[in-house]
Design a protein around this motif. Structure first.
Motif, PDB file in Angstrom:
ATOM      1  N   MET A 124       0.848  -1.191   0.000  1.00  0.00           N
ATOM      2  CA  MET A 124       0.000   0.000   0.000  1.00  0.00           C
ATOM      3  C   MET A 124       0.888   1.246   0.000  1.00  0.00           C
ATOM      4  SD  MET A 124      -2.871   1.230   2.788  1.00  0.00           S
ATOM      5  CE  MET A 124      -3.862  -0.244   2.500  1.00  0.00           C
ATOM      6  N   ALA A 125       0.538   2.217  -0.842  1.00  0.00           N
ATOM      7  CA  ALA A 125       1.331   3.446  -0.937  1.00  0.00           C
ATOM      8  C   ALA A 125       1.215   4.255   0.347  1.00  0.00           C
ATOM      9  CB  ALA A 125       0.856   4.268  -2.123  1.00  0.00           C
ATOM     10  N   LYS A 126       2.317   4.906   0.703  1.00  0.00           N
ATOM     11  CA  LYS A 126       2.281   5.811   1.838  1.00  0.00           C
ATOM     12  C   LYS A 126       1.521   7.077   1.446  1.00  0.00           C
ATOM     13  CE  LYS A 126       6.553   4.286   4.058  1.00  0.00           C
ATOM     14  NZ  LYS A 126       7.886   4.713   4.568  1.00  0.00           N
ATOM     15  N   LYS A 127       1.184   7.880   2.457  1.00  0.00           N
ATOM     16  CA  LYS A 127       0.400   9.088   2.200  1.00  0.00           C
ATOM     17  C   LYS A 127       1.158  10.329   2.651  1.00  0.00           C
ATOM     18  CE  LYS A 127      -3.137   7.304   4.424  1.00  0.00           C
ATOM     19  NZ  LYS A 127      -4.475   7.153   5.040  1.00  0.00           N
ATOM     20  N   CYS A 128       1.027  11.390   1.884  1.00  0.00           N
ATOM     21  CA  CYS A 128       1.687  12.667   2.178  1.00  0.00           C
ATOM     22  C   CYS A 128       0.649  13.779   2.114  1.00  0.00           C
ATOM     23  CB  CYS A 128       2.812  12.927   1.173  1.00  0.00           C
ATOM     24  SG  CYS A 128       3.533  14.583   1.303  1.00  0.00           S
ATOM     25  N   LEU A 129       0.582  14.586   3.159  1.00  0.00           N
ATOM     26  CA  LEU A 129      -0.293  15.748   3.182  1.00  0.00           C
ATOM     27  C   LEU A 129       0.537  16.991   2.874  1.00  0.00           C
ATOM     28  CD1 LEU A 129      -3.034  17.079   3.762  1.00  0.00           C
ATOM     29  CD2 LEU A 129      -2.385  17.168   6.183  1.00  0.00           C
ATOM     30  N   LEU A 130       0.180  17.698   1.815  1.00  0.00           N
ATOM     31  CA  LEU A 130       0.860  18.929   1.421  1.00  0.00           C
ATOM     32  C   LEU A 130       0.012  20.111   1.880  1.00  0.00           C
ATOM     33  CD1 LEU A 130       2.801  20.804  -0.094  1.00  0.00           C
ATOM     34  CD2 LEU A 130       1.651  20.154  -2.225  1.00  0.00           C
ATOM     35  N   ILE A 131       0.510  20.843   2.882  1.00  0.00           N
ATOM     36  CA  ILE A 131      -0.190  22.017   3.395  1.00  0.00           C
ATOM     37  C   ILE A 131       0.467  23.256   2.790  1.00  0.00           C
ATOM     38  CG2 ILE A 131      -0.768  23.350   5.459  1.00  0.00           C
ATOM     39  CD1 ILE A 131      -0.740  20.737   7.032  1.00  0.00           C
ATOM     40  N   ARG A 135       8.200  13.839  -7.236  1.00  0.00           N
ATOM     41  CA  ARG A 135       9.342  13.507  -6.383  1.00  0.00           C
ATOM     42  C   ARG A 135       9.014  12.499  -5.289  1.00  0.00           C
ATOM     43  NH1 ARG A 135       9.862  18.134  -8.817  1.00  0.00           N
ATOM     44  NH2 ARG A 135      11.936  18.908  -9.404  1.00  0.00           N
ATOM     45  N   LEU A 136       7.742  12.197  -5.131  1.00  0.00           N
ATOM     46  CA  LEU A 136       7.312  11.199  -4.145  1.00  0.00           C
ATOM     47  C   LEU A 136       6.457  10.130  -4.841  1.00  0.00           C
ATOM     48  CD1 LEU A 136       6.344  13.647  -1.275  1.00  0.00           C
ATOM     49  CD2 LEU A 136       8.076  11.873  -1.075  1.00  0.00           C
ATOM     50  N   PRO A 137       7.066   9.366  -5.745  1.00  0.00           N
ATOM     51  CA  PRO A 137       6.288   8.395  -6.529  1.00  0.00           C
ATOM     52  C   PRO A 137       5.662   7.294  -5.688  1.00  0.00           C
ATOM     53  CG  PRO A 137       8.651   8.040  -6.833  1.00  0.00           C
ATOM     54  CD  PRO A 137       8.497   9.332  -6.086  1.00  0.00           C
ATOM     55  N   ASN A 138       6.198   7.067  -4.498  1.00  0.00           N
ATOM     56  CA  ASN A 138       5.665   6.005  -3.642  1.00  0.00           C
ATOM     57  C   ASN A 138       4.659   6.521  -2.615  1.00  0.00           C
ATOM     58  OD1 ASN A 138       7.305   4.021  -4.889  1.00  0.00           O
ATOM     59  ND2 ASN A 138       9.041   4.668  -3.624  1.00  0.00           N
ATOM     60  N   PHE A 139       4.276   7.802  -2.781  1.00  0.00           N
ATOM     61  CA  PHE A 139       3.312   8.406  -1.865  1.00  0.00           C
ATOM     62  C   PHE A 139       2.063   8.854  -2.620  1.00  0.00           C
ATOM     63  CE2 PHE A 139       7.053   8.665   0.699  1.00  0.00           C
ATOM     64  CZ  PHE A 139       6.663   8.854   2.016  1.00  0.00           C
ATOM     65  N   ARG A 140       0.926   8.768  -1.944  1.00  0.00           N
ATOM     66  CA  ARG A 140      -0.282   9.419  -2.442  1.00  0.00           C
ATOM     67  C   ARG A 140      -0.343  10.796  -1.793  1.00  0.00           C
ATOM     68  NH1 ARG A 140      -5.983   9.149  -0.998  1.00  0.00           N
ATOM     69  NH2 ARG A 140      -5.539   7.567   0.595  1.00  0.00           N
ATOM     70  N   VAL A 141      -0.256  11.844  -2.605  1.00  0.00           N
ATOM     71  CA  VAL A 141      -0.132  13.205  -2.084  1.00  0.00           C
ATOM     72  C   VAL A 141      -1.482  13.921  -2.148  1.00  0.00           C
ATOM     73  CG1 VAL A 141       1.107  15.392  -2.233  1.00  0.00           C
ATOM     74  CG2 VAL A 141       2.246  13.260  -2.930  1.00  0.00           C
ATOM     75  N   SER A 194      16.023  16.770   0.350  1.00  0.00           N
ATOM     76  CA  SER A 194      15.784  16.213   1.690  1.00  0.00           C
ATOM     77  C   SER A 194      14.676  15.162   1.645  1.00  0.00           C
ATOM     78  CB  SER A 194      15.422  17.330   2.679  1.00  0.00           C
ATOM     79  OG  SER A 194      14.146  17.859   2.433  1.00  0.00           O
ATOM     80  N   VAL A 195      13.674  15.364   0.774  1.00  0.00           N
ATOM     81  CA  VAL A 195      12.628  14.361   0.592  1.00  0.00           C
ATOM     82  C   VAL A 195      13.228  13.084   0.002  1.00  0.00           C
ATOM     83  CG1 VAL A 195      10.598  13.790  -0.788  1.00  0.00           C
ATOM     84  CG2 VAL A 195      10.706  15.979   0.424  1.00  0.00           C
ATOM     85  N   ARG A 196      14.106  13.251  -0.966  1.00  0.00           N
ATOM     86  CA  ARG A 196      14.752  12.087  -1.605  1.00  0.00           C
ATOM     87  C   ARG A 196      15.597  11.314  -0.589  1.00  0.00           C
ATOM     88  NH1 ARG A 196      19.335  13.997  -5.111  1.00  0.00           N
ATOM     89  NH2 ARG A 196      20.284  14.050  -3.032  1.00  0.00           N
ATOM     90  N   ASP A 197      16.403  12.048   0.198  1.00  0.00           N
ATOM     91  CA  ASP A 197      17.294  11.399   1.170  1.00  0.00           C
ATOM     92  C   ASP A 197      16.530  10.899   2.392  1.00  0.00           C
ATOM     93  OD1 ASP A 197      19.333  12.069  -0.556  1.00  0.00           O
ATOM     94  OD2 ASP A 197      19.940  13.850   0.576  1.00  0.00           O
ATOM     95  N   TYR A 198      15.417  11.538   2.696  1.00  0.00           N
ATOM     96  CA  TYR A 198      14.535  11.187   3.809  1.00  0.00           C
ATOM     97  C   TYR A 198      15.303  11.090   5.133  1.00  0.00           C
ATOM     98  CZ  TYR A 198       9.745  10.014   4.997  1.00  0.00           C
ATOM     99  OH  TYR A 198       8.453  10.080   5.468  1.00  0.00           O
ATOM    100  N   ASP A 199      16.081  12.136   5.398  1.00  0.00           N
ATOM    101  CA  ASP A 199      16.866  12.212   6.630  1.00  0.00           C
ATOM    102  C   ASP A 199      16.029  12.916   7.703  1.00  0.00           C
ATOM    103  OD1 ASP A 199      18.785  12.350   8.583  1.00  0.00           O
ATOM    104  OD2 ASP A 199      20.011  13.868   7.594  1.00  0.00           O
ATOM    105  N   ILE A 200      15.342  12.127   8.530  1.00  0.00           N
ATOM    106  CA  ILE A 200      14.491  12.683   9.582  1.00  0.00           C
ATOM    107  C   ILE A 200      15.352  12.991  10.803  1.00  0.00           C
ATOM    108  CG2 ILE A 200      12.506  12.289  11.076  1.00  0.00           C
ATOM    109  CD1 ILE A 200      11.499  10.267   9.022  1.00  0.00           C
TER     110      ILE A 200
END
Length: 301
Positions: free
Chosen positions: A1-8, A30-36, A111-117
């Motif tokens: 299942m694709a992850k989800k991203c909320l763009l505010i 840039r977030l092909p694996n997310f539903r935005v 930073s989204v690509r590297d996903y360094d939280i």
């Protein structure tokens, strides 16, 4: 299942050259694996609406398109859910984003690509949240002037600050740290979690946003020579070596505003206040950061 991203997205941020739809298309690319999902602020009951939208969508990531004020608003609303966030800097100065190593949208997408939280501290000042910088004195007016100018960078900073620096008298403050009480005379006092303003001026040489501490910095330039030295130090990042600058590294303090200096938090002018208490909250939020982010190199709690 694709992850989800909320763009505010804040449509009235300082940078109006990009629309919410354009930002959504960028995010989807840039977030092909997310539903935005895109949601835009309106300025009416945004705090309640942001939390409601989060609960309805349950995103794995929140992108924040706007300036420092928008970032602070979203972070405050989502404080208890600990969702990772990433800043898309669209404000006039974006000082908070720059402290996180994000100078522009290119840095954001990297930073989204590297996903360094990374965990980010916060300062609680009375009942207000401070993520970036707060200050008493000349900068409360200076930052507003700078952000209204078309010119940016240090030249704009110097231009606007000349009249403020030489036209403002030093004021008296009292700093209380544990059992210590210090009387301070200064034209500006900064309460710093981050290290720089959106101008690029490095105001807090010791500033690290994940070390569980913050800095109190007092400035009192008296002559043109003092001002030139401080300006050069803002650029070089060695302000702590300049005469007329005092720094305290603390976890908690009280600061009394003895002569009614103006006060701002994260770019927002506050109501007149006689005294503040400030306390750090270590690792209060989780943000994606850029490659230039400065870390204290300790493991998260």
């Amino acid at each position: 299942m694709a992850k989800k991203c909320l763009l505010i997205y804040n449509p009235i941020s300082g940078n109006d050259s990009i629309s919410g739809i354009e930002l959504l298309e960028m995010a989807e690319t840039r977030l092909p694996n997310f539903r935005v999902k895109l949601w835009e602020t309106t300025g009416e009951n945004d705090e309640d609406k942001i939390l409601t939208k989060y609960k309805q969508f349950s995103p794995d990531l929140v992108l924040i398109g706007g300036g420092d004020g928008t970032v602070k608003l979203v972070a405050k609303c989502l404080k208890e859910v600990a969702v990772p966030m990433c800043v898309l800097p669209l404000g006039s100065a974006n000082g908070l984003a720059k402290c996180m190593g994000i100078n522009d949208l290119t840095d954001s997408w990297e930073s989204v690509r590297d996903y360094d939280i990374h965990p980010i501290d916060a300062i609680h000042i009375n009942n207000e949240l401070c993520l970036h910088l707060a200050d008493f004195g000349i900068n409360a007016n200076l930052v507003q002037k700078f952000e209204q100018e078309e010119s940016r960078g240090m030249l704009g900073y110097v231009k606007n600050s000349l009249s403020e620096i030489f036209g403002t008298e030093a004021m008296n403050f009292r700093l209380k740290i544990a059992e210590e009480s210090v009387k301070i005379k200064a034209k500006m006092i900064v309460i710093a979690n981050g290290d720089r303003y959106g101008t690029g001026a490095i105001v807090n040489c010791k500033g690290v946003m994940d070390d569980g501490k913050f800095e109190i910095i007092a400035f009192n330039p008296e002559t043109a020579e003092d001002y030139v030295r401080m300006t050069m130090a803002f650029i070089r990042g060695n302000l702590d070596q300049v005469e007329g600058v005092q720094t305290w590294v603390v976890e908690e303090c009280q600061l009394d505003n003895l002569e009614g200096a103006e006060f701002q938090i994260d770019g927002e002018i506050m109501e007149p206040i006689e005294s503040i208490t400030a306390k750090i909250e270590k690792h209060a939020f989780r943000f994606l950061v850029g490659k230039s982010f400065t870390t204290c190199h300790t493991s998260p709690d």
